[in-house]
Design an enzyme around this catalytic site. Structure first.
Site, PDB file in Angstrom:
ATOM      1  N   SER A 191       0.801  -1.227   0.000  1.00 61.76           N
ATOM      2  CA  SER A 191       0.000   0.000   0.000  1.00 61.76           C
ATOM      3  C   SER A 191       0.832   1.275   0.000  1.00 61.76           C
ATOM      4  O   SER A 191       0.279   2.369  -0.053  1.00 61.76           O
ATOM      5  CB  SER A 191      -0.949   0.004   1.207  1.00 61.76           C
ATOM      6  N   LYS A 202      -5.864   3.571   9.021  1.00 62.64           N
ATOM      7  CA  LYS A 202      -4.985   4.547   8.361  1.00 62.64           C
ATOM      8  C   LYS A 202      -5.574   5.957   8.424  1.00 62.64           C
ATOM      9  O   LYS A 202      -4.863   6.941   8.691  1.00 62.64           O
ATOM     10  CB  LYS A 202      -4.738   4.132   6.917  1.00 62.64           C
TER      11      LYS A 202
END
Length: 799
Positions: free
Chosen positions: A705, A748
């Site tokens: 990611s 996140k």
């Protein structure tokens, strides 16, 4: 001896009453008398010519000397000797001479009667001899099956010619009732006596045959019982001599009793195995090593709670109430748990099988401290069942779950069976903690056992190596917990339904602390709410600067630290008169040091520095990805304890940026970094070595990611363009420049919110499917922008 020697008859002579049996003329037998009347009669006889008449009482309990209390026939004989015994009785040695009959009672004190001699009628010798042959045959048959006929009696019968004498001999041997004896005794018809005796012998023969048959059966059974009894007694005596006490026998009896109690609730195979081991124990010496192993086995398996179940009625209202009482937020996990028990409650109400309910294994996954195990605690409380926690972290030995075979020293049941024993019920709530951290070694793969334990098609007959019989685990409510489900093998993942228990936002942590943590810690430390108070500003600083976690475990520890110091201060009477209020300026005194979980942005735009977002086992984090260029030949160096996947993401990012430079989609500087203005743009990446670093180099990092963040850092350093310091990003990058979706978006975005990030770039697919899971306060304060390509990312981040 002739009766004529004692005078003429009829004659008046004393009478003695014998209580038990008839006496016969040929008998010389002792007579024991205690009755006063009998003693007087005996003395009277001795005073005269020793002759006396002995009759038999009709009822041995009758003490009256009336005519109807004894029979009117008897034996005339003489008293050979009289002896007084120490116990008060008189012993007479009596010799019978002939039969007599009472004509009348002459006196009662002493008892005397007029007696005549019984004379037999004449008979036909031939007819009597024929009847005698029949009698001898019947008596021989009886003698063969009866123990009452001595061998010399048969010889006497054969040698004697007097039929009446023979009748008396046989009658005295048979166990006849008094009335039967009287009929034979009183009759003077020889033929009638013989025929009556034949009937009595036949009747006795049939009785003896039946008795012999019954005795034979009883004897065989008794012989077996006696044999076992004597063998057991001998064994006991041997054990006693060897020092074995009675306590062991009592223990074995208790084992048998307990086994019989649980027999209706267990499988036949299990009952057979346990009984076999108990029987084996009885044959062993107590001090042998095998006896200790077998006894340990029996004690273990008899503790398994066969047939014991928690019977509280399921109610989703109770479950919902308990979950809301124990946990703040976590709406989706709580909703799924209520649905799980709604199915069970509906099945129970409609009296259907619980197959559907048993077929689902819930697995709570998320960072540490977010409430995964405490959710299981709340479930156990709501349905009133014991909670068993099995820690799987680091488990490598398959026998820890399935049990050790009894051939090994120190063998014991597996943790599942031990959990049932500890719960004392067959349907507890069993938490398989840290299922993602199960190891694999040469001792086997524990995940393969978990496949059987968690599969409803297999766990109805789970075999523990130690118990050596099948146990039904289908009634257990299994709940697993994990931090990272990617570490769980695919076949095991397939058996579970995963429920995400994600990170808490700062606002949620603040609410949890106020509603749960602070009241609980006050109670644990014997403090009152009127004695200690933490201000909202101080609580906010504790959450933001003194804890590093996705959950609230460290927050609880920090609050507990404050409470301990407050308790000490109260005891030292420093604050005896007023309330202790913890404000931000007091925190350094109560807590050790500040732990910066996420560095907030400083507002300075730089070249080659990008805010990346990462998911970790303790929640989300903001990673500063840094890049520099050094004169060289176009090499790429990656540092920061990166995993293989993340290194590949770095190389992909470098290749994508090269393509953009070649296609002139990424403008480059016209002066800096080039030897002259005529130098082609596509050669700039060959003039410099790129060093890409992800700070906190000691912390391992991996995952795809960070692809767009690495590409943005390389693009920034090569183009010498600054980046927005208040923008963060996450997304996987392909070689064609497409942005792919990622996981852990909620954690996140919460991390970005904590760091003060104003704008976050995320993949468009995540934007469409995951935005509903993001807390409202995060969406309100952070601008979330979807991106599809690397061009969109660079357009947003580069100045």
């Amino acid at each position: 001896m002739q009766i004529s020697n004692y005078g003429n008859f009829p004659s008046t002579i004393p009478v003695i009453i014998e209580d038990e049996v008839f006496m016969y003329p040929f008998m010389i037998a002792p007579i024991f008398i205690t009755d006063e009347a009998n003693i007087k009669a005996a003395n009277k006889a001795l005073e005269q010519n020793d002759i006396v008449f002995v009759s038999c009482a009709k009822n041995s309990q009758e003490q009256k000397r009336l005519k109807d209390s004894f029979y009117d026939v008897g034996v005339i004989g003489n008293i050979m000797r009289k002896v007084a015994l120490p116990d008060g009785r008189i012993k007479l040695l009596f010799q019978g001479i002939t039969k007599g009959k009472i004509l009348s009672i002459e006196s009662e004190d002493p008892l005397q009667a007029l007696i005549e001699v019984i004379a037999y009628k004449d008979y036909d010798p031939d007819k009597i001899n024929a009847i005698m042959e029949v009698l001898r045959e019947k008596v021989t048959n009886l003698a063969n099956i009866s123990q009452f006929f001595p061998p010399d009696l048969l010889k006497t019968i054969d040698d004697n010619d007097d039929p009446n004498r023979i009748v008396d001999l046989i009658a005295s041997t048979l166990r006849l009732k008094k009335e039967q004896s009287y009929q034979l005794f009183a009759s003077d018809d020889t033929e009638k006596r013989l025929l009556l005796l034949i009937d009595l012998v036949i009747e006795e023969t049939q009785t003896q045959k039946l008795q012999k048959e019954i005795k034979s059966k009883v004897h065989n059974k008794m012989e077996q019982i006696n044999k076992e009894y004597f063998l057991k007694e001998q064994l006991k005596q041997i054990q006693k001599e060897l020092g074995v006490d009675k306590q062991r026998d009592e223990e074995i009896d208790q084992y048998y009793q307990k086994l019989d109690t649980i027999k209706p609730f267990m499988d036949k195979e299990a009952y057979k195995e346990i009984k076999k081991q108990i029987e084996r124990l009885t044959r062993m010496h107590q001090d042998s090593a095998d006896a200790n192993i077998v006894q340990s086995y029996i004690e273990w398996v008899l503790e398994i709670p066969f047939g014991k179940f928690g019977r509280k009625k399921l109610s989703i209202k109770n479950v919902q109430k308990q979950l809301d009482s124990d946990h703040y937020s976590l709406q989706k996990p709580k909703e799924r748990i209520v649905e799980y028990f709604a199915i069970r409650e509906l099945l129970a109400q409609r009296h259907k099988s619980d197959t559907e309910g048993k077929g689902t294994i819930l697995c709570f996954y998320g960072p540490p401290g977010v409430g995964k195990t405490s959710l299981a605690n709340s479930i156990a409380k709501a349905i009133n069942r014991p909670l068993i926690r099995i820690a799987l972290g680091g488990l490598e030995d398959v026998n820890e779950l399935r049990g050790h075979r009894r051939t090994y020293l120190g063998a014991m049941p597996g943790r599942i069976v031990q959990g049932l024993i500890e719960a004392k019920e067959m349907n507890p709530v069993m938490v398989l903690d840290e299922i993602d951290k199960v190891g694999r070694s040469m001792r086997g793969d524990p995940t393969s056992v978990l496949l059987e334990i968690l599969d409803p098609e297999q766990n109805t007959a789970f075999r523990d190596y130690y118990t050596n019989f099948n146990i039904d685990l289908s009634s257990i409510i299994f709940i697993a917990t994990a931090n990272d489900i990617s570490n769980i093998p695919a076949p095991l993942r397939d058996r579970m339904e995963f429920i995400s228990v994600s990170s808490y936002t700062p606002q949620e942590k603040e609410s949890i602390a106020k509603k749960y943590l602070i009241p609980q810690e006050l109670k644990k430390h014997a403090l009152k709410p009127t004695e200690v108070s933490i201000t909202p500003q101080a609580l906010k600083i504790i959450i933001e600067k003194y804890t590093r976690e996705a959950g609230v475990r460290n927050l609880r520890r920090s609050i507990a630290t404050i409470m301990r110091k407050c308790a000490k201060a109260i005891l030292e009477a420093k604050h005896a008169t007023h309330k202790i209020i913890i404000s931000p300026k007091d925190l350094p005194h109560y807590l050790d040091k500040i732990v910066f979980e996420i560095d907030t942005i400083n507002g300075e735009d730089k070249i080659g520095v990008i805010n990346g977002l990462a998911w970790t086992s303790v929640g989300g984090d903001v990673l500063k990805i840094e890049a520099i260029k050094i004169k060289g030949k176009g090499a790429l160096t990656l540092t920061g304890s990166l995993g293989d996947v993340m290194k590949e993401s770095g190389r992909i990012a470098f290749s994508v940026i090269k393509v953009l430079i070649d296609s002139q989609d990424l403008p480059l500087p016209t002066k800096k970094g080039r030897k002259n203005k005529k130098e082609p743009q596509e050669q700039i990446y060959n003039l410099y070595d790129i060093h890409l670093h992800v700070p906190e180099g000691a912390t391992p990092k991996d995952g795809p990611s960070a692809g767009i963040a690495m590409a943005s850092a390389i693009a920034s350093i090569l183009s010498e363009r600054k980046t927005h310091s208040d923008i963060a990003m996450t997304g996987e990058l392909t070689l064609t420049g497409a942005v792919l979706p990622i996981g852990g978006l909620k954690e996140k975005l919460i991390a970005a919110h904590k760091a003060g990030i104003k704008k976050v770039l995320i993949p468009e697919k995540n934007y469409k499917r995951d935005l509903d899971d993001i807390p409202q306060e995060v969406k309100q304060e952070v601008e979330i922008t979807p991106v599809n390509t690397i061009q969109e990312v660079l357009k947003a981040v580069l100045l």
